[in-house]
Design a protein around this motif. Structure first.
Motif, mmCIF file in Angstrom:
data_model
loop_
_atom_site.group_PDB
_atom_site.id
_atom_site.type_symbol
_atom_site.label_atom_id
_atom_site.label_comp_id
_atom_site.label_asym_id
_atom_site.label_seq_id
_atom_site.Cartn_x
_atom_site.Cartn_y
_atom_site.Cartn_z
ATOM 1 N N GLU A 1 -10.230 4.443 -8.467
ATOM 2 C CA GLU A 1 -11.486 4.064 -7.817
ATOM 3 C C GLU A 1 -11.668 4.753 -6.474
ATOM 4 O O GLU A 1 -12.727 4.678 -5.866
ATOM 5 C CB GLU A 1 -11.533 2.546 -7.621
ATOM 6 N N LYS A 2 -10.624 5.390 -5.992
ATOM 7 C CA LYS A 2 -10.716 6.052 -4.683
ATOM 8 C C LYS A 2 -11.482 7.362 -4.809
ATOM 9 O O LYS A 2 -11.563 7.936 -5.891
ATOM 10 C CB LYS A 2 -9.313 6.360 -4.153
ATOM 11 N N PRO A 3 -12.007 7.873 -3.678
ATOM 12 C CA PRO A 3 -12.622 9.203 -3.718
ATOM 13 C C PRO A 3 -11.574 10.229 -4.155
ATOM 14 O O PRO A 3 -10.399 10.101 -3.761
ATOM 15 C CB PRO A 3 -13.028 9.460 -2.261
ATOM 16 N N PRO A 4 -11.974 11.224 -4.947
ATOM 17 C CA PRO A 4 -10.998 12.171 -5.501
ATOM 18 C C PRO A 4 -10.084 12.778 -4.442
ATOM 19 O O PRO A 4 -8.893 12.982 -4.699
ATOM 20 C CB PRO A 4 -11.883 13.248 -6.133
ATOM 21 N N ALA A 5 -10.619 13.016 -3.263
ATOM 22 C CA ALA A 5 -9.828 13.671 -2.213
ATOM 23 C C ALA A 5 -8.616 12.833 -1.811
ATOM 24 O O ALA A 5 -7.610 13.358 -1.344
ATOM 25 C CB ALA A 5 -10.708 13.938 -1.002
ATOM 26 N N GLU A 6 -8.703 11.506 -1.995
ATOM 27 C CA GLU A 6 -7.611 10.641 -1.527
ATOM 28 C C GLU A 6 -6.592 10.341 -2.610
ATOM 29 O O GLU A 6 -5.562 9.727 -2.346
ATOM 30 C CB GLU A 6 -8.200 9.317 -1.020
ATOM 31 N N ARG A 7 -6.907 10.761 -3.839
ATOM 32 C CA ARG A 7 -6.059 10.298 -4.948
ATOM 33 C C ARG A 7 -4.646 10.866 -4.927
ATOM 34 O O ARG A 7 -3.686 10.146 -5.161
ATOM 35 C CB ARG A 7 -6.726 10.632 -6.279
ATOM 36 N N ALA A 8 -4.535 12.148 -4.624
ATOM 37 C CA ALA A 8 -3.207 12.766 -4.689
ATOM 38 C C ALA A 8 -2.257 12.090 -3.706
ATOM 39 O O ALA A 8 -1.124 11.731 -4.055
ATOM 40 C CB ALA A 8 -3.310 14.258 -4.398
ATOM 41 N N ALA A 9 -2.755 11.863 -2.485
ATOM 42 C CA ALA A 9 -1.907 11.228 -1.471
ATOM 43 C C ALA A 9 -1.540 9.817 -1.902
ATOM 44 O O ALA A 9 -0.386 9.389 -1.760
ATOM 45 C CB ALA A 9 -2.632 11.201 -0.132
ATOM 46 N N THR B 1 1.203 9.935 -4.477
ATOM 47 C CA THR B 1 2.514 10.206 -3.881
ATOM 48 C C THR B 1 3.084 8.925 -3.270
ATOM 49 O O THR B 1 4.264 8.614 -3.431
ATOM 50 C CB THR B 1 2.380 11.282 -2.786
ATOM 51 N N GLN B 2 2.231 8.182 -2.558
ATOM 52 C CA GLN B 2 2.651 6.906 -1.960
ATOM 53 C C GLN B 2 3.183 5.964 -3.028
ATOM 54 O O GLN B 2 4.215 5.322 -2.859
ATOM 55 C CB GLN B 2 1.434 6.205 -1.338
ATOM 56 N N LEU B 3 2.432 5.880 -4.126
ATOM 57 C CA LEU B 3 2.799 4.969 -5.196
ATOM 58 C C LEU B 3 4.139 5.378 -5.807
ATOM 59 O O LEU B 3 4.998 4.544 -6.063
ATOM 60 C CB LEU B 3 1.699 4.951 -6.264
ATOM 61 N N GLU B 4 4.306 6.678 -6.007
ATOM 62 C CA GLU B 4 5.582 7.136 -6.573
ATOM 63 C C GLU B 4 6.755 6.773 -5.671
ATOM 64 O O GLU B 4 7.809 6.353 -6.138
ATOM 65 C CB GLU B 4 5.546 8.653 -6.774
ATOM 66 N N ARG B 5 6.559 6.927 -4.360
ATOM 67 C CA ARG B 5 7.621 6.562 -3.409
ATOM 68 C C ARG B 5 7.988 5.085 -3.561
ATOM 69 O O ARG B 5 9.166 4.718 -3.577
ATOM 70 C CB ARG B 5 7.148 6.767 -1.963
ATOM 71 N N LEU B 6 6.941 4.267 -3.639
ATOM 72 C CA LEU B 6 7.152 2.834 -3.757
ATOM 73 C C LEU B 6 7.914 2.488 -5.021
ATOM 74 O O LEU B 6 8.837 1.683 -5.012
ATOM 75 C CB LEU B 6 5.801 2.119 -3.818
ATOM 76 N N VAL B 7 7.509 3.111 -6.121
ATOM 77 C CA VAL B 7 8.115 2.780 -7.397
ATOM 78 C C VAL B 7 9.569 3.245 -7.422
ATOM 79 O O VAL B 7 10.455 2.537 -7.900
ATOM 80 C CB VAL B 7 7.303 3.401 -8.552
ATOM 81 N N ARG B 8 9.813 4.396 -6.845
ATOM 82 C CA ARG B 8 11.184 4.890 -6.792
ATOM 83 C C ARG B 8 12.051 3.908 -6.003
ATOM 84 O O ARG B 8 13.176 3.594 -6.366
ATOM 85 C CB ARG B 8 11.219 6.269 -6.131
ATOM 86 N N ARG C 1 0.826 -1.220 0.000
ATOM 87 C CA ARG C 1 0.000 0.000 0.000
ATOM 88 C C ARG C 1 0.849 1.255 0.000
ATOM 89 O O ARG C 1 0.464 2.301 -0.467
ATOM 90 C CB ARG C 1 -0.871 0.058 1.245
ATOM 91 N N GLY C 2 2.007 1.135 0.622
ATOM 92 C CA GLY C 2 2.887 2.288 0.718
ATOM 93 C C GLY C 2 4.138 1.834 1.435
ATOM 94 O O GLY C 2 4.192 0.704 1.927
#
Ligand code: ADP
Ligand code: MG
Ligand code: ZN
Length: 611
Positions: free
Chosen positions: A352-360, A363-370, A313-314
């Protein structure tokens, strides 16, 4: 109530009750503050040894230490462990049958226990605070304290009830323990519990006995089975899957290949979950294929590996989950199977997440991929995520430190792959995934290729001399290098980036890293700290393990509660012949020596004769 204890007395108590020769980092200072009656906030990594920080003060104090804990299984585990070590402890929870409950309540009235574990719900039951007062409560411990915070990933509304005790027992100290690091959770815990000028202890998050690897490899059940087969048969571990279906599928595949495995997820009823968890804890089944529903409160100390099969997840969650490996301090492996295709799926979840949660979430996903694509020391990067600076450049216990991959010139193949994507997508306007691109390169005859006449493309079959796996790896590398990306609108559609287009046109040299083989990657690394740990008599160890299992069954407790794997290995290495020699082993306290010493010494003597 403040107890003054000298350093020598503390060590002696640690030795006597737990059989440990020394404290782990931060433990001694925390024990002192707890004993001094201060409010405490302690942040130690999973497996860092938090329980001892309040259990030792409890033994050394008059009165009752009340521990709030989120899970019945966790309470049971700790009470079993304390009991076996000769420390009187009990738990009150909703699972108890009436006669057993009466027995425990009578014990509490008599002052027979040093520790009482309770679920937060119980704290606000009518009359319970009066009971606690009568039972002589001297301090409150809040374990897994991050559960009180909405910011944390394990929020438990019932934890909020703890705060009302503060008003009822204004003179008593409250001590909070957690492994969850983020600053807002930390502040929230302190505020919610109303901690008063707490002594704050933050231990290093480094877990030196864990080896971290990211296996960039095509994900197949066969690959996983190979990875597991490369390990000793007795090694137990957890495989985290991203969905219930995947957990079930993996458990079936492993079982079919003779590797005992069970699935665990929220789709199973409570009784089945409890029973499966119990079987894993008791060494009855080797592998748990689980969603993240499984884990908190798994104090099983001999978890030798944690595999992430799907995208975590992160990075925070990843670290907590890997932390469940190697609590006994022996070497353990953390392996994450990662492929480029995982990204598409994660992106879809985010959508699929509510728009308010997408940005965070992004960011989590980018950290993971990096992290996944990084060439640097993984431990350094994980610790940096928690704001900690790892003192060395290389840890010696991650894939990038142990098996630095050499780079090679892949310009020609990269040109083929890039131009194949270019032809399909830009020249002909098809949105396709990387699997189709590879099919075209190797000249496959698929339904799609025929339907779209992709066998007429100039790039059809130009990559025949390499297998699919090689092309997939190259695609992964081109993605890492930013030459290709997912299409902005369709996440499973692959496209050239500007850089990729330029590379194609200007024939820029492309350097990529070698692929890693899953099985080679599963090789046990020598961890930075463990020196003697891997040197012991395997036959004796096997005999002692069997004895431990038998004793655990007799007492109806998990085997690692009797002795940890670390203790059994030390016995199998040092082959003690006298009670004094046995007692000298770390983890053999007074009570365990008295209860189990004779049987273990006999077993060691017998297998030494055979050898
Ligand atoms: P946490 O709650 O922080 O995740 P635990 O309290 O479950 O960690 O402890 C993890 C393991 O470390 C346990 O198996 C415990 O017996 C062991 N341990 C704790 N303190 C010490 C110590 N001073 N020396 C050796 N082992 C220890
Ligand atoms: Mg704990
Ligand atoms: Zn490293």
């Amino acid at each position: 109530m403040t107890a003054m204890v000298s350093a020598t007395e503390l060590r002696a108590a640690l030795e006597r009750w737990f059989g440990f020769p020394s404290f782990r980092p931060a433990q001694e200072a925390i024990v002192r503050d707890v004993l001094a009656g201060r409010d405490v906030f302690a942040l130690l990594p999973t497996g860092g040894g938090k329980s001892l920080c309040y259990q030792l003060p409890a033994v050394l104090s008059d009165g009752l230490t009340v521990v709030v804990s989120p899970l019945i299984a966790l309470m049971k585990d700790q009470v079993d462990a304390l009991d076996t070590a000769g420390i009187p402890a009990t738990a009150l929870n909703s699972s108890l049958a009436w006669p057993e409950l009466q027995k425990r309540l009578a014990g509490l009235e008599r002052g027979a226990y040093k520790l009482l574990y309770v679920a937060p719900e119980r704290l606000t039951l009518a009359g319970f605070a009066d009971d606690l007062e009568r039972w002589g409560v001297v301090r409150f411990i809040v374990d897994e304290a991050h559960c009180i915070s909405e910011w944390g990933h394990d929020f438990r509304p019932e934890y909020r009830r703890i705060a009302s005790l503060r008003a009822r027992f204004p003179a008593l100290p409250f001590c909070a323990f957690t492994a969850t690091a983020t600053a807002n959770v930390r502040d929230d815990v302190v505020a919610q519990l109303g901690l008063r000028r707490p002594a704050v202890h933050v231990a290093s998050f480094d877990r030196p006995n864990l080896t971290y690897r990211v296996l960039h490899t095509a994900r197949s059940a066969d690959g996983l089975i190979g990875w597991l087969r490369a390990r000793p048969d007795e090694d137990a571990g957890i495989i985290y899957a991203g969905s219930r279906a995947n957990a079930d599928k993996l458990a079936d595949a492993l079982t079919a290949h003779g590797i005992p495995a069970l699935a665990y997820h929220a789709g199973l009823d409570a009784a089945t979950r409890a029973q499966r968890q119990e079987r894993f804890i008791r060494d009855d089944v080797r592998v748990m294929c689980a969603t993240i529903a499984f884990g908190m409160g798994i104090d099983k100390s001999n978890v030798r590996f944690v595999v992430h099969w799907d995208m975590p997840r992160g990075l925070e969650g990843y670290y907590q989950e890997t932390g469940r490996a190697g609590r006994d301090g022996l070497a353990a492996d953390c392996a994450w199977f990662f492929t480029y295709g995982d990204l598409a799926r994660s992106e879809r979840f985010i959508e699929e997440k509510p728009p308010a949660e997408r940005a965070a979430a992004r960011t989590q996903l980018e950290r993971l991929v990096r992290y996944a694509y990084s060439n640097g020391c993984r431990r350094r990067e994980l610790l940096a995520y928690f704001g900690e600076d790892y003192p060395a450049e290389h840890c010696g216990a991650c894939d990038n430190c142990l098996e630095p991959r050499t780079s090679y010139d892949a310009t020609l193949d990269a040109q083929k792959l890039l131009s194949c994507i270019y032809r399909i997508r830009e020249a002909h306007g098809y949105g396709v995934g990387i699997a189709h691109v590879v099919d075209v390169l190797v000249g496959a005859k698929t339904e799609k290729i025929e339907r779209w006449y992709h066998d007429r493309l100039s790039t059809y079959g130009i990559g025949k001399e390499r297998d699919r796996r090689t092309w997939r790896h190259l695609a992964d590398e081109l993605f890492r290098l930013g030459l290709i990306a997912q299409d902005a609108a369709h996440h499973n559609v692959v496209a050239l980036t500007d850089l990729g287009r330029r590379t194609l046109l200007e024939r820029t040299p492309v350097l990529v890293r070698e692929a890693v083989a899953a099985v080679a990657g599963g090789r046990r690394a020598r961890p930075a700290t463990a020196s003697d740990d891997e040197r012991y008599d395997r036959d004796v160890f096997g005999t002692l393990r069997a004895l431990r299992r038998q004793i655990a069954a007799e007492r109806d407790v998990p085997p690692y509660v009797v002795f940890s794997d670390a203790v059994l290995r030390a016995m199998a290495r040092e082959l003690p012949r006298t009670p004094a020699q046995l007692r000298a082993i770390s983890g053999v306290g007074e009570k365990k020596l008295a209860d189990f010493g004779t049987r273990f010494l006999a077993a060691i003597a017998e297998s030494a004769v055979r050898a």
